[in-house]
Design an enzyme around this catalytic site. Sequence first.
Site, PDB file in Angstrom:
ATOM      1  CE1 TYR A  61      -2.933  -3.108   0.480  1.00  0.00           C
ATOM      2  CE2 TYR A  61      -3.285  -2.504   2.771  1.00  0.00           C
ATOM      3  CZ  TYR A  61      -3.520  -3.349   1.703  1.00  0.00           C
ATOM      4  OH  TYR A  61      -4.350  -4.428   1.880  1.00  0.00           O
ATOM      5  N   PRO A 205     -14.863  -5.695   2.523  1.00  0.00           N
ATOM      6  CG  PRO A 205     -14.646  -4.500   4.513  1.00  0.00           C
ATOM      7  CD  PRO A 205     -13.852  -5.023   3.351  1.00  0.00           C
ATOM      8  CG  LEU A 206     -17.572  -1.411   3.252  1.00  0.00           C
ATOM      9  CD1 LEU A 206     -17.454   0.086   3.448  1.00  0.00           C
ATOM     10  CD2 LEU A 206     -18.637  -1.993   4.167  1.00  0.00           C
ATOM     11  N   GLY A 207     -17.557  -4.442  -0.575  1.00  0.00           N
ATOM     12  CA  GLY A 207     -17.693  -4.776  -1.987  1.00  0.00           C
ATOM     13  C   GLY A 207     -16.949  -3.865  -2.933  1.00  0.00           C
TER      14      GLY A 207
END
Length: 255
Positions: A61, A205-207
Amino acid sequence: MTNTTYPIGEDLIVNRLGYGAMRLTGQPGNFGPFPHWDEGVALLRRAADLGVTFFDSAWAYGPEFADKIVGEALEGRQVVLATKGGVDKPEPGRIVVDGSRGALMRQIDRALINLRRDRIDLFQLHRVDPQTPIEVSVAALAEAQADGRIGHIGLSNVSRAQLENALAVAPIASVQNRFNMQETEAEDLVDFTAEKGIAFIPYGPLGANPMQQGAKLAPREAIAWLLARSPNIVVIPGTTSIKHLEENWSAWDLV
């Protein structure tokens, strides 16, 4: 009642609603430093103030810049810091996988500096290197664990067979694969890790698309679904907004 904490590796007791630092980098492509650095530092500190005790990052990252901002913001805080290695990003959109002992040791040593820690609480193999057996990569991480540079070993983007091969080499504290209420391919692995006492840390987790900002699922509902799905799930939604951070934290109200 749903458990609000989980003991990663048995001794790292964390709130099951954590924070993922991938977005605290330059865009597009999670490359370069976060352009609003001081705001990112403030956001991370606000997360810790809310009660977030688990922060997830990775060498790739930035590369390195997510580790650096996490280290600066949370130096001296009693929180659990996790990072990942075995993947590098020399330029936007270009991913280089290297799970060799030498690459992992170099990234561990650098991560210690970036995170401003004497020991990395959880170091995860970001991807399995097709050129390096997972047993070799895990053996290197076990070596770093034995000499005190890392506390626990985790894996990311793995199959059950790869996890079982890794378990034959060293204890595994966490698995981080993509999983959310619409993408449930890892369903069986969630249950298997729960049986083994291994934390499951779902990314996406939120797509969201890893290379694009913006949630595809209703954040509070998606987070609450994961928290209710299995007691070993530690959710790590990422955001660059304190407002959204606070909204995500309120997902506990729906569980």
